[in-house]
Design a protein around this motif. Structure first.
Motif, PDB file in Angstrom:
ATOM      1  N   GLU A   1      -6.194 -12.390  41.102  1.00 40.12           N
ATOM      2  CA  GLU A   1      -5.532 -11.347  41.848  1.00 40.12           C
ATOM      3  C   GLU A   1      -5.444  -9.991  40.998  1.00 40.12           C
ATOM      4  O   GLU A   1      -5.848  -8.940  41.179  1.00 40.12           O
ATOM      5  N   THR A   2      -4.872 -10.055  39.755  1.00 37.82           N
ATOM      6  CA  THR A   2      -4.652  -8.912  39.015  1.00 37.82           C
ATOM      7  C   THR A   2      -6.072  -8.448  38.344  1.00 37.82           C
ATOM      8  O   THR A   2      -6.138  -7.397  38.071  1.00 37.82           O
ATOM      9  N   ALA A   3      -7.020  -9.453  38.246  1.00 33.63           N
ATOM     10  CA  ALA A   3      -8.436  -8.982  37.911  1.00 33.63           C
ATOM     11  C   ALA A   3      -8.892  -8.024  38.908  1.00 33.63           C
ATOM     12  O   ALA A   3      -9.731  -7.170  38.577  1.00 33.63           O
ATOM     13  N   ARG A   4      -8.890  -8.635  40.096  1.00 35.06           N
ATOM     14  CA  ARG A   4      -9.499  -8.030  41.186  1.00 35.06           C
ATOM     15  C   ARG A   4      -8.458  -6.359  41.514  1.00 35.06           C
ATOM     16  O   ARG A   4      -9.151  -5.437  41.540  1.00 35.06           O
ATOM     17  N   ASP A   5      -7.413  -6.339  41.183  1.00 31.90           N
ATOM     18  CA  ASP A   5      -6.720  -4.928  41.143  1.00 31.90           C
ATOM     19  C   ASP A   5      -7.206  -4.194  40.264  1.00 31.90           C
ATOM     20  O   ASP A   5      -7.447  -3.049  40.261  1.00 31.90           O
ATOM     21  N   ALA A   6      -7.545  -4.632  38.861  1.00 31.78           N
ATOM     22  CA  ALA A   6      -7.952  -4.093  37.706  1.00 31.78           C
ATOM     23  C   ALA A   6      -9.346  -3.221  38.053  1.00 31.78           C
ATOM     24  O   ALA A   6      -9.771  -2.358  37.966  1.00 31.78           O
ATOM     25  N   ALA A   7     -10.183  -4.299  38.761  1.00 31.02           N
ATOM     26  CA  ALA A   7     -11.617  -3.964  39.147  1.00 31.02           C
ATOM     27  C   ALA A   7     -11.466  -2.728  40.271  1.00 31.02           C
ATOM     28  O   ALA A   7     -12.371  -1.670  40.505  1.00 31.02           O
ATOM     29  N   HIS A   8     -10.527  -2.763  41.114  1.00 32.86           N
ATOM     30  CA  HIS A   8     -10.509  -1.747  42.290  1.00 32.86           C
ATOM     31  C   HIS A   8      -9.952  -0.485  41.442  1.00 32.86           C
ATOM     32  O   HIS A   8     -10.475   0.772  41.845  1.00 32.86           O
ATOM     33  N   ALA A   9      -9.041  -0.324  40.430  1.00 33.34           N
ATOM     34  CA  ALA A   9      -9.052   0.658  39.766  1.00 33.34           C
ATOM     35  C   ALA A   9      -9.955   1.251  39.015  1.00 33.34           C
ATOM     36  O   ALA A   9     -10.196   2.409  38.891  1.00 33.34           O
ATOM     37  N   ALA A  10     -10.870   0.267  38.481  1.00 34.27           N
ATOM     38  CA  ALA A  10     -11.993   0.985  37.738  1.00 34.27           C
ATOM     39  C   ALA A  10     -12.946   1.460  38.599  1.00 34.27           C
ATOM     40  O   ALA A  10     -13.664   2.483  38.086  1.00 34.27           O
TER      41      ALA A  10
ATOM     42  N   ARG B   1     -15.373 -11.176  37.190  1.00 36.30           N
ATOM     43  CA  ARG B   1     -15.978 -12.561  36.656  1.00 36.30           C
ATOM     44  C   ARG B   1     -16.072 -12.403  35.060  1.00 36.30           C
ATOM     45  O   ARG B   1     -15.553 -13.419  34.582  1.00 36.30           O
ATOM     46  N   ALA B   2     -16.239 -11.318  34.525  1.00 41.89           N
ATOM     47  CA  ALA B   2     -16.084 -11.005  32.960  1.00 41.89           C
ATOM     48  C   ALA B   2     -14.652 -11.154  32.449  1.00 41.89           C
ATOM     49  O   ALA B   2     -14.509 -11.945  31.499  1.00 41.89           O
ATOM     50  N   LEU B   3     -13.736 -10.715  33.125  1.00 42.06           N
ATOM     51  CA  LEU B   3     -12.360 -11.010  32.806  1.00 42.06           C
ATOM     52  C   LEU B   3     -11.944 -12.377  32.751  1.00 42.06           C
ATOM     53  O   LEU B   3     -11.428 -12.820  32.030  1.00 42.06           O
ATOM     54  N   LEU B   4     -12.214 -13.012  33.924  1.00 45.65           N
ATOM     55  CA  LEU B   4     -11.916 -14.485  33.912  1.00 45.65           C
ATOM     56  C   LEU B   4     -12.754 -15.392  33.031  1.00 45.65           C
ATOM     57  O   LEU B   4     -12.126 -16.191  32.349  1.00 45.65           O
TER      58      LEU B   4
END
Ligand SMILES: Cc1cc2nc3c(=O)[nH]c(=O)nc-3n(C[C@H](O)[C@H](O)[C@H](O)COP(=O)(O)OP(=O)(O)OC[C@H]3O[C@@H](n4cnc5c(N)ncnc54)[C@H](O)[C@@H]3O)c2cc1C
Ligand code: SF4
Length: 337
Positions: free
Chosen positions: A295-304, A327-330
């Protein structure tokens, strides 16, 4: 190919002097440095680059082609080959994102010929730029327009673009270097000056013909990557139309410092999506202090990708970019370091 003069430089000072003639723009610069030649000669054959003079800098490889891993950071000679750096055990262990960005680029033959300096200065693969029978290309022919806006733009950039140019920066190493706060060492005449790698490539700002901060005669001699608690837990994820010998349509360079699951520090670069090597600071800010979850990875990706601008054929890119970054973050979180 048009006729040109060929000169070999035996020292940096000689290379700077021979390369220092000014031109109207980068495509018309009368002198170009010849390193591996894998971008330059291609574009000369296509009549996109028309230098009157090639200054061969390969004699500088011995002096400026070294790889040094020290406690304070990594120093890479700009004349090092892509394959030497990709295959270096110390780089693979301490800066995996750098080694992987090179290993996943081009082909084995190209990696053997090509240098790091030439790699970061490679030109866009925009088909309208590479084919002079198209007059409309602001990068090659300033003021002429941009054929890609209404044309075939499936591979074009969605970040850092404006109406003057939507070309994608095609390189991989630059994405890793921008993520890790690297510096470029440039030789001008008798002196050396450091430039933040993030400033090497200019923003488009209506002038896509002006690509870098380099002046005629400036030779890149090295890249400095500072050490940090994130460099070991780092990786490069590249998404492309086929598994090898292909440019990225989206890529992510990720480096993490974790305290358990919580992100203490994050360094993120994006490739295949942007006009120049792209630092995703909004994504970094969104992660720091939080546990790294899907979830936090998705939030970060949306921000990017919040500022993405698409032009039809490349409408798929923001979502692909987000998925690539998640995927890269996880994957980086799961690394054993
Ligand atoms: C088929 C193909 C597939 C490829 N796939 C990928 C890929 O997937 N990922 C990727 O990252 N790259 C890819 N590339 C690009 C390739 O990696 C570059 O062509 C190569 O890295 C350029 O390095 P070079 O030493 O050959 O540069 P050159 O062609 O010799 O020079 C390129 C430019 O840089 C300038 N230059 C070179 N060295 C210096 C220096 N030290 N200081 C100042 N100016 C300098 C030259 O004047 C010239 O303008 C591909 C290339 C081809 C042909
Ligand atoms: S995207 Fe840039 S390089 Fe491609 S045609 Fe437009 S101006 Fe030229």
């Amino acid at each position: 190919m048009r006729p040109f003069a060929y000169q070999r430089a035996s020292s940096l000072a000689e290379a700077s002097r021979l390369g220092a003639e000014t031109g109207r723009g980068q495509c018309d610069a009368p002198a170009q440095f010849l390193a591996g030649g894998t971008t330059l000669v291609d574009l000369m054959k296509l009549d996109v680059l028309r230098p009157a003079r090639l200054v061969d800098i390969n004699r500088l490889r011995e002096r400026h082609g070294g790889i040094e891993v020290a406690p304070q950071g990594l120093r890479l000679g700009a004349l090092a080959s892509m394959s030497d750096v990709a295959g270096d055990r110390a780089v693979q262990a301490s800066y995996p994102v750098i080694a992987q960005s090179l290993q996943l680029a081009a082909s084995a033959q190209l990696r053997n010929m090509a240098t790091l300096g030439g790699n970061v200065l490679q030109k866009t693969r925009c088909p309208y730029y590479r084919d002079p029978s198209w007059t409309e290309c602001n990068k090659r022919n300033p003021g002429s327009g941009c054929a890609a806006l209404e044309g075939f733009n499936r591979n074009h950039a969605v970040l850092g673009v404006d109406r003057s140019c939507i070309a994608q920066y095609p390189g991989d190493l630059g994405v890793a270097l921008v993520a890790l706060d690297s510096q470029v060492i440039v030789n001008e005449g008798q002196s050396q000056r450091p430039i933040a790698f993030a400033d090497l490539h200019r923003p488009v700002d209506g002038r896509p013909d002006l690509e870098t901060m380099l002046n005629p005669g400036d030779v890149i001699t090295a890249f400095i990557v500072p050490a940090g608690p994130w460099t070991r837990r780092s990786l490069y994820l590249k998404v492309r139309d086929r598994e090898s010998y292909e440019f990225a349509i989206a890529s992510a360079a990720v480096a993490l410092d974790l305290d358990g699951d919580v992100v203490r520090g994050a360094r993120i670069g994006l490739g295949g999506l942007a006009y120049r090597p792209w630092r995703a600071r909004e994504a970094e800010d969104a992660l720091v202090g939080k546990p790294l979850t899907e979830e936090t990875a998705r939030d970060a990706a949306h921000a990017a990708l919040a500022g993405a601008v698409t032009h039809g054929d490349n409408d798929y890119k923001p979502e692909l970019g987000r998925r690539t970054l998640v995927r890269a973050l996880l994957q980086a979180k799961a690394m054993e370091v």
